[in-house]
Design a protein around this motif. Structure first.
Motif, PDB file in Angstrom:
ATOM      1  N   VAL A  88      -1.144   6.416  16.740  1.00  0.00           N
ATOM      2  CA  VAL A  88      -0.161   5.762  15.885  1.00  0.00           C
ATOM      3  C   VAL A  88       1.107   5.536  16.698  1.00  0.00           C
ATOM      4  O   VAL A  88       1.644   6.471  17.294  1.00  0.00           O
ATOM      5  N   TYR A 135       0.817  -1.218   0.000  1.00  0.00           N
ATOM      6  CA  TYR A 135       0.000   0.000   0.000  1.00  0.00           C
ATOM      7  C   TYR A 135       0.853   1.272   0.000  1.00  0.00           C
ATOM      8  O   TYR A 135       0.349   2.344   0.322  1.00  0.00           O
ATOM      9  N   LEU A 170       1.844   9.072   8.785  1.00  0.00           N
ATOM     10  CA  LEU A 170       0.546   8.596   9.280  1.00  0.00           C
ATOM     11  C   LEU A 170       0.010   9.503  10.390  1.00  0.00           C
ATOM     12  O   LEU A 170      -1.178   9.806  10.433  1.00  0.00           O
ATOM     13  N   LEU A 187      -4.059  -2.591  12.457  1.00  0.00           N
ATOM     14  CA  LEU A 187      -5.173  -1.726  12.853  1.00  0.00           C
ATOM     15  C   LEU A 187      -6.043  -2.498  13.834  1.00  0.00           C
ATOM     16  O   LEU A 187      -6.536  -3.584  13.521  1.00  0.00           O
ATOM     17  N   LEU A 217      -9.126  -1.418   7.243  1.00  0.00           N
ATOM     18  CA  LEU A 217      -9.709  -2.039   8.426  1.00  0.00           C
ATOM     19  C   LEU A 217     -10.887  -2.934   8.044  1.00  0.00           C
ATOM     20  O   LEU A 217     -10.954  -4.100   8.434  1.00  0.00           O
ATOM     21  N   THR A 258      -3.503  11.612  10.304  1.00  0.00           N
ATOM     22  CA  THR A 258      -4.613  11.181  11.156  1.00  0.00           C
ATOM     23  C   THR A 258      -4.902  12.134  12.312  1.00  0.00           C
ATOM     24  O   THR A 258      -5.907  11.966  12.996  1.00  0.00           O
ATOM     25  N   LEU A 275       1.608  -2.880   9.031  1.00  0.00           N
ATOM     26  CA  LEU A 275       0.589  -1.998   9.574  1.00  0.00           C
ATOM     27  C   LEU A 275      -0.449  -2.873  10.249  1.00  0.00           C
ATOM     28  O   LEU A 275      -0.963  -3.821   9.663  1.00  0.00           O
ATOM     29  N   ILE A 291      -6.149   9.633   3.472  1.00  0.00           N
ATOM     30  CA  ILE A 291      -5.497   8.598   4.281  1.00  0.00           C
ATOM     31  C   ILE A 291      -6.506   7.978   5.250  1.00  0.00           C
ATOM     32  O   ILE A 291      -6.540   6.765   5.434  1.00  0.00           O
ATOM     33  N   VAL A 322      -3.175   2.091  15.879  1.00  0.00           N
ATOM     34  CA  VAL A 322      -2.418   1.852  14.655  1.00  0.00           C
ATOM     35  C   VAL A 322      -0.975   1.562  15.052  1.00  0.00           C
ATOM     36  O   VAL A 322      -0.309   2.405  15.654  1.00  0.00           O
ATOM     37  N   ARG A 358      -8.635   5.578   3.380  1.00  0.00           N
ATOM     38  CA  ARG A 358      -7.897   4.356   3.048  1.00  0.00           C
ATOM     39  C   ARG A 358      -7.696   3.472   4.276  1.00  0.00           C
ATOM     40  O   ARG A 358      -7.799   2.252   4.187  1.00  0.00           O
ATOM     41  N   LEU A 359      -7.414   4.087   5.426  1.00  0.00           N
ATOM     42  CA  LEU A 359      -7.299   3.292   6.652  1.00  0.00           C
ATOM     43  C   LEU A 359      -8.628   2.607   6.979  1.00  0.00           C
ATOM     44  O   LEU A 359      -8.648   1.444   7.387  1.00  0.00           O
ATOM     45  N   SER A 360      -9.720   3.328   6.783  1.00  0.00           N
ATOM     46  CA  SER A 360     -11.031   2.731   7.073  1.00  0.00           C
ATOM     47  C   SER A 360     -11.301   1.550   6.140  1.00  0.00           C
ATOM     48  O   SER A 360     -11.856   0.535   6.569  1.00  0.00           O
TER      49      SER A 360
END
Length: 183
Positions: free
Chosen positions: A165, A50, A113, A68, A137, A117, A66, A129, A82, A132-134
């Motif tokens: 993070v 990613y 990150l 989560l 997850l 965030t 990474l 971002i 994170v 994309r994290l959501s």
């Protein structure tokens, strides 16, 4: 294979990738001990897969792992842990250089990150971002308890979920014992 099927396939072909795989497996084990029982489950991925959505090319040095972990506090608030890890499995001769490279990769990834965030920093790519994290997850969490993926995605994207993070550099070194006599 939970981290990256691609890394497993590359490790079957090249020794360098085998060392990377061993380092990632060991690092993931340590991270699992750190977050055991902390949340609903864990979503794991290799950041190399990613790197582009962090604005990087995989070969330029992004951290490896990474993790989560969605957590619901006693008062019902949502929180996302994170964890980022850079893992190296090296021989003794490469130890000093590997420590420096690992630290640079980890610090760069964690800073990016964190900037993306933290609602107080409000950078341009922050919303992207978070989205994309959501998605990571929702797509990678393997847990029977994680039934409200859409609600978590919305909470992360809208800033209704606190995010912390943390980064770890794990350097695993092969022993130089082969030159030593056996006891």
């Amino acid at each position: 294979n939970q981290l990256s099927g691609g890394l497993v396939l590359k490790a079957a072909r090249r020794l360098r990738n085998t060392h990377e795989l061993i380092g990632c497996v060991l690092s993931k084990f340590i991270l699992e001990q750190q977050i055991a029982g902390a949340g609903i489950g864990n979503a794991w991925c290799m950041l190399d897969d990613y790197a582009r959505w962090l604005g990087k090319r995989p070969e330029t040095g992004v951290a490896d792992i990474l993790s989560l972990t969605p957590v619901i506090s006693d008062d019902g608030k949502r929180h996302l842990e994170v964890l980022v890890s850079e893992a190296k499995f090296v021989d003794y001769a490469a130890l000093a250089d590997s420590k420096k490279r690992s630290e640079r990769q980890l610090v760069d990834t964690v800073k990016q990150l964190h900037r993306s965030t933290d609602p107080n920093l409000a950078i341009l790519d922050g919303a992207l971002i978070l989205a994309r994290l959501s998605e990571l997850l929702a797509n990678n969490l393997r847990s029977q308890q994680f039934l409200d993926a859409e609600e978590w995605k919305a909470a992360i994207r809208e800033g209704n979920c606190s995010i912390r993070v943390r980064g770890y550099s794990h350097i695993f070194c092969q022993s130089a014992c082969s030159a030593m006599p056996l006891c």
